[in-house]
Write an enzyme that holds these catalytic residues in place. Sequence first.
Site, mmCIF file in Angstrom:
data_model
loop_
_atom_site.group_PDB
_atom_site.id
_atom_site.type_symbol
_atom_site.label_atom_id
_atom_site.label_comp_id
_atom_site.label_asym_id
_atom_site.label_seq_id
_atom_site.Cartn_x
_atom_site.Cartn_y
_atom_site.Cartn_z
ATOM 1 N N SER A 175 0.818 -1.258 0.237
ATOM 2 C CA SER A 175 0.179 -0.060 0.402
ATOM 3 C C SER A 175 0.864 0.973 -0.105
ATOM 4 C CB SER A 175 -0.640 0.309 1.205
ATOM 5 O OG SER A 175 -0.587 0.208 2.594
ATOM 6 N N HIS A 203 -5.287 -3.252 -2.967
ATOM 7 C CA HIS A 203 -4.951 -1.890 -3.515
ATOM 8 C C HIS A 203 -5.237 -2.707 -5.452
ATOM 9 C CE1 HIS A 203 -4.035 0.798 -0.807
ATOM 10 N NE2 HIS A 203 -3.969 0.225 -0.052
ATOM 11 N N LYS A 235 -11.604 1.568 -1.528
ATOM 12 C CA LYS A 235 -11.435 1.434 -2.425
ATOM 13 C C LYS A 235 -11.255 1.483 -3.772
ATOM 14 C CE LYS A 235 -7.520 0.871 0.953
ATOM 15 N NZ LYS A 235 -6.717 -0.112 2.282
HETATM 16 C C1 LIG Z 1 -7.108 0.431 3.506
HETATM 17 C C2 LIG Z 1 -6.021 -1.171 3.752
HETATM 18 C C3 LIG Z 1 -6.192 -2.169 4.603
HETATM 19 C C4 LIG Z 1 -8.070 -1.951 5.723
HETATM 20 O O1 LIG Z 1 -9.359 -1.711 4.805
HETATM 21 P P1 LIG Z 1 -10.318 -0.934 6.075
HETATM 22 O O2 LIG Z 1 -11.704 -1.393 5.071
HETATM 23 O O3 LIG Z 1 -10.026 0.426 5.073
HETATM 24 O O4 LIG Z 1 -10.424 -0.636 6.730
HETATM 25 C C5 LIG Z 1 -5.933 -3.738 5.330
HETATM 26 N N1 LIG Z 1 -5.071 -3.674 4.084
HETATM 27 C C6 LIG Z 1 -4.643 -2.967 3.086
HETATM 28 C C7 LIG Z 1 -3.479 -3.155 2.599
HETATM 29 C C8 LIG Z 1 -4.956 -1.731 2.828
HETATM 30 O O5 LIG Z 1 -4.987 -1.038 2.596
#
Ligand SMILES: *Cc1c(COP(=O)(O)O)cnc(C)c1O
Length: 383
Positions: A175, A203, A235
């Site tokens: 990320s 992602h 996302k």
């Molecule tokens: C954003 C993210 C999460 C958390 O997801 P949320 O739904 O925002 O709690 C978990 N793992 C990765 C790699 C992320 O980028």
Amino acid sequence: MDTFLNSFRQQRAELYRTRQIHDSPQTPTLLINGQPYLTFCSNDYLGLASHPRLKTAWQQGAEKYAVGSGASHLVTGHTLAHHSLEKALADYTNREQALLFSTGYMANLGVVTALVGRHDAIFLDKLNHASLVDAALLSRAKIYRYPHNDIQTLAHLLKKSSAAHKLIITDGVFSMDGDLANLPEMVKLAKTYQAWIMVDDAHGLGVLGDTGRGILEEYCLGTDEVPVLMGTLGKAFGVFGAFVAGSELLIDTLIQSARTYIYTTALPPALAETVRASLAIADEEAWRRKRLHELIAYFRAAAEKQQIPLMESFTPIQPIILGDSKKALAVSQALYERGIIITAIRPPTVPQGTARLRVTFSALHNEDHIDQLIDSLVGTLQK
Ligand SMILES: *Cc1c(COP(=O)(O)O)cnc(C)c1O
């Protein structure tokens, strides 16, 4: 207690964190105190968060069901809206079944603690997301962390371990760096050492692969190779929530024992309806994914021409490493003064000495936006 709380404020200024209030729809241009700012930091990669059809789906879902689900899934919170979304997510990922969680953070905590315990071992990439590290800690399994994408060290650790069950957990797309896990090699190791693999594709889903199915499509891997797939819905899909997809047996196990699934209120049904619409739009409007990749290529070419240092990433996450936290903050502040928002990402979110601007793109950006970004970067990085 105040002494304790004040110690957080007294952290060095360059690590202090603040929040920015905006008052506008989620698009690349945000209004802050009435002023427009061009942003390059959202994870709304396909630009779906403010899609009119999703707003309609939200309203209709609220009319038909309710705003709140009223209970947890195992009591009376599990509506047809949730069930249909789980079915749609299983179809989307080409897996037997999927299970909804309230957030990606909770999905990771729930899955890992349901699958492994005290006599087991977990293998984590050093750059894995914080929620995966917390999940591993909570599971009480023995934790091995290997340097980023270091397959040899991973092999060595797997060989050394005599744990009852071995679980390799990795981000699909990292990320903060935007690069991919070396899944093909990890799959080979998992076979050799009888380990399971869990991929957090927060992602990659919606973005990677010919049809946007994420990192597993990019590498042509299925449930046999990667039995546990976690994805998020806030996302690329632009809404909120998360899911785990895999075999029917895996999902049933999670329904029985994932504590962050069992002991929490089900997501709003209107939200489930909205995500289902979002999955459909991501396919119907495949131009969004193609456009995103065009913009990434445009940015990389323009940045290289200006000798802006980039990382090896072909995903929407295009970090610019500045090293020092003070410098990252200063550049971020200078960009802000030019009407551009890119947050400076500093330790402990990233390793010491690798503070950076984390630039991300959305299908709603255009070439003019990127030209503005490059001009401003050239103007501020050289100072
Ligand atoms: C954003 C993210 C999460 C958390 O997801 P949320 O739904 O925002 O709690 C978990 N793992 C990765 C790699 C992320 O980028």
